[in-house]
Enzyme design. Structure first.
Site, mmCIF file in Angstrom:
data_model
loop_
_atom_site.group_PDB
_atom_site.id
_atom_site.type_symbol
_atom_site.label_atom_id
_atom_site.label_comp_id
_atom_site.label_asym_id
_atom_site.label_seq_id
_atom_site.Cartn_x
_atom_site.Cartn_y
_atom_site.Cartn_z
ATOM 1 N NE ARG A 179 11.220 0.359 -3.213
ATOM 2 C CZ ARG A 179 10.599 -0.561 -3.944
ATOM 3 N NH1 ARG A 179 9.654 -0.209 -4.796
ATOM 4 N NH2 ARG A 179 10.921 -1.831 -3.839
ATOM 5 C CG HIS A 217 15.420 -4.590 -4.359
ATOM 6 N ND1 HIS A 217 14.940 -4.374 -3.074
ATOM 7 C CD2 HIS A 217 14.322 -4.790 -5.132
ATOM 8 C CE1 HIS A 217 13.621 -4.447 -3.087
ATOM 9 N NE2 HIS A 217 13.215 -4.697 -4.315
ATOM 10 C CD GLN A 230 12.898 -9.025 -5.398
ATOM 11 O OE1 GLN A 230 12.080 -8.133 -5.212
ATOM 12 N NE2 GLN A 230 12.522 -10.276 -5.625
ATOM 13 C CG ASP A 235 14.371 -5.661 -12.639
ATOM 14 O OD1 ASP A 235 13.129 -5.466 -12.657
ATOM 15 O OD2 ASP A 235 15.152 -4.944 -11.990
ATOM 16 C CB CYS A 237 12.440 -8.326 -8.655
ATOM 17 S SG CYS A 237 12.634 -7.089 -9.948
ATOM 18 N NE ARG A 254 11.047 -8.201 -1.215
ATOM 19 C CZ ARG A 254 10.800 -7.010 -1.776
ATOM 20 N NH1 ARG A 254 10.407 -6.938 -3.029
ATOM 21 N NH2 ARG A 254 11.001 -5.885 -1.108
#
Ligand code: CP
Ligand code: NVA
Length: 319
Positions: free
Chosen positions: A102, A129, A132, A224, A264, A292
């Site tokens: 990340r 992402h 996700q 988000d 998310c 996830r």
């Protein structure tokens, strides 16, 4: 499926994306079948930004597959400053069997994958992402029974999460709408790619500055944070610009009566979403977070033990 890395949803065919999701479903319903799939394997987790879900789901996920995760904090590696991406990759490939990273610039993830002779997984960059999005569409599939043809409305910033939602939506034939303030639209190349891929799958990607148009009749409403990690200095300014894009009860009621609300996470109640939406019966954010784990177990098995993934997929057909 012959891929060494999981860097972008765009790197796969629609069929491969479907296979990842199907494997995630299979792992979720039959975790015991996969208990030793990654026995003795270690996944390095490089984090240059904070995390709850990504860290926990990869750590717990590989443990459930019989392997081991090694958390490397921003201070430990100091990527590109204490040590080059090339040297980090060349060290890690001698000791671990996979890398999840990340970071900020997407190019760093690409560079890591180019240098490392082991699978590299994108655990979020400023641009995308993808893990996700796999969990998101697994959740949509579970709750709606299909993805193709659904209207998926993302309201807020045209950011990393929006990009991956658009890419995976195009792969799976969804009608993705993204509503942002002017100047905060998704990347033009991302919009183009999603529109082109959709020509083969029946998916569409529509970008607008009107949240009402995006949410009206939607099956899924997604938002988000207004300021992503790394944009903390813009937080106050963004709060003013994004306020008309808040997902509140008034906006949400324009969606279909059985619409689901997705985020998310982490969420900021009172900013991008109000409590009466995210804490309502329509909200599926914690199922989404749990997924996830299952979606990423599928990604790890596919990349680190593709033969095991294929064998178990075949075995599961006769269950
Ligand atoms: N959604 C998500 O990636 O959460 P974290 O930042 O906590 O990992
Ligand atoms: N867009 C957010 C997602 C967090 C999971 C960020 O990049 O901070």
């Amino acid at each position: 499926m012959l891929r060494n890395d999981f860097l972008s949803i765009r790197d796969f065919t629609p069929n491969e994306i479907r296979e990842f999701i199907e494997l995630g479903r299979l792992i979720k319903s039959n975790p015991e079948l996969f208990a030793d799939s990654l026995k003795g394997q270690t996944l390095a987790l490089i984090f240059e930004k904070p995390s709850l879900r990504t860290r926990v789901s990869f750590d717990v996920g590989i443990h459930q597959l019989g392997g081991f995760a090694l958390y490397l904090s921003p201070a430990e590696i100091n990527l590109g400053k204490r040590e080059s991406v090339y040297d980090v990759a060349k060290n890690l490939e001698r000791m671990v069997q996979g890398i999840m990273i990340r970071t900020f610039a997407h190019e760093i993830v690409d560079q890591m994958a180019d240098c490392a002779g082991i699978p590299v997984i994108n655990g979020l960059t400023d641009y995308s992402h993808p893990c996700q999005a796999m969990a998101d569409y697994l959740t949509i599939l579970e709750l709606k029974g299909e993805v193709a043809g659904l209207k998926v409305a993302f309201v807020g910033d045209g950011n990393n999460v929006a990009h991956s939602l658009m890419f995976a939506g195009a792969q799976l034939g969804a009608k993705v709408w993204v509503a942002t303030p002017p100047k905060y639209e998704p990347d033009a190349g991302a919009i183009r790619w999603a529109a082109e891929r959709g020509e083969n799958t029946g998916g569409t990607c529509t970008v607008t500055n009107d949240p009402v148009e995006a949410v009206r009749g939607a099956d899924v409403v997604y938002t988000d944070a207004w300021a992503s990690m790394g944009q903390e200095a813009e937080k106050e300014q963004r709060e003013k610009i994004f306020r008309p894009y808040q997902v509140n009860a008034e906006l949400f009621q324009l969606a279909k009566p059985d619409a689901i609300f997705m985020h998310c996470l982490p969420a900021h109640r009172g900013d991008e979403v109000t409590a009466d939406v995210i804490d309502s019966v329509h909200s599926v954010v914690f199922q989404q977070a749990e997924n996830r784990l299952h979606a990423q177990k599928a990604i790890m098995v596919e990349l680190m033990k593709p033969k095991v993934a294929e064998g178990l997929r075949i075995a599961a057909r006769s269950l």
